[in-house]
Design an enzyme around this catalytic site. Structure first.
Site, PDB file in Angstrom:
ATOM      1  N   CYS A  86      53.306  -7.790  -4.628  1.00 15.08           N
ATOM      2  CA  CYS A  86      53.505  -8.872  -5.593  1.00 15.08           C
ATOM      3  C   CYS A  86      52.622  -8.668  -6.833  1.00 15.08           C
ATOM      4  CB  CYS A  86      53.285 -10.223  -4.913  1.00 15.08           C
ATOM      5  SG  CYS A  86      54.151 -11.538  -5.775  1.00 15.08           S
ATOM      6  N   HIS A 177      55.777 -10.479   0.068  1.00  9.63           N
ATOM      7  CA  HIS A 177      54.473 -10.525   0.752  1.00  9.63           C
ATOM      8  C   HIS A 177      54.623 -10.114   2.218  1.00  9.63           C
ATOM      9  CE1 HIS A 177      51.917 -12.644  -2.247  1.00  9.63           C
ATOM     10  NE2 HIS A 177      53.104 -12.972  -2.728  1.00  9.63           N
ATOM     11  N   GLU A 179      52.461  -9.315   4.289  1.00 13.88           N
ATOM     12  CA  GLU A 179      51.313  -9.726   5.121  1.00 13.88           C
ATOM     13  C   GLU A 179      51.486 -11.134   5.696  1.00 13.88           C
ATOM     14  OE1 GLU A 179      51.495  -9.793   1.937  1.00 13.88           O
ATOM     15  OE2 GLU A 179      50.457 -11.555   1.158  1.00 13.88           O
TER      16      GLU A 179
END
Ligand code: GLN
Length: 206
Positions: A86, A177, A179
């Protein structure tokens, strides 16, 4: 084997990225030791780097002030892997169309910030990613879109016809994202599948 991973800790999902790289390493029987990067001097100790999201303007300013920017460029010049997500992708791009972001020109793409809409327009979508055998649950938060893609860049995933995950040599960049879910396969792709050059070498050794 122990992998030394550095997570840029200016802003963003630092602990989530640390967890994801530990999980990805564990699936290979390896251990990841994670350093948080706040100042110059840590990057040279790292085998791999993670650049989380946040605000690319702030990240860009901070890494320049701290002298971390040149260290990241040196890491990639040495062929070592980076996963930039990002705002991290915005910082490593060739051009973000915003003079407040001093891009590092490590991934030969141009990006447009916030092009998927504002915060309320954040969304999750199952994404087909090259190299993964089932869709990845991708979370987009005020994500950039990738516009121009250089000849040497592999597009790993597209959403609505626009690239949202790319690989340029040792750097994997995602507009989303990875994660933020339990699924660590994008971290795995970035760090354990090897760079294209390494894969070529492995294939030649077969
Ligand atoms: N909108 C941010 C930027 O342009 C990126 C958002 C994110 O990292 N989730 O820098």
């Amino acid at each position: 084997m122990t992998l030394t991973a550095g997570v840029l800790a200016v802003q963003g999902d630092v602990s989530e990225h640390a967890d994801a790289i530990r999980r990805a390493a564990a699936t290979h029987g390896e251990e990841a030791v994670v350093h948080e990067i706040r100042h110059a001097g840590t990057v040279p100790d790292c085998d791999v780097l993670l650049m989380p999201g946040g605000e690319s303007t702030t990240i860009s300013k901070t890494i320049a002030e701290e002298g971390i920017d040149d260290e990241i460029v040196g890491h990639v010049d040495a062929g070592k892997p980076v996963l930039a997500t990002c705002a991290g992708l915005i910082v490593v791009s060739r051009d973000a169309g915003d003079e407040r972001v001093a891009t590092l020109d490590l991934v030969d793409v141009t990006v447009e910030r916030n092009a998927f809409g504002r915060q309320r327009d954040s969304f999750q979508a199952p994404l087909d990613v090259a190299g993964l055998d089932s869709p990845f649950p991708a979370v987009f938060i005020r994500a950039p879109v990738i516009d121009a893609v250089g000849d040497e860049v592999d597009v790993l995933a597209t959403w609505n016809g626009r690239p949202v995950a790319v690989r340029d040599g040792p750097v994997v960049g995602t507009a989303f994202h990875p994660e933020l879910t339990e699924d660590s396969r994008v971290h795995d792709l970035a760090f354990f599948e090897g760079t294209p050059a390494e894969r070529d070498t492995a294939a030649a050794d077969d």
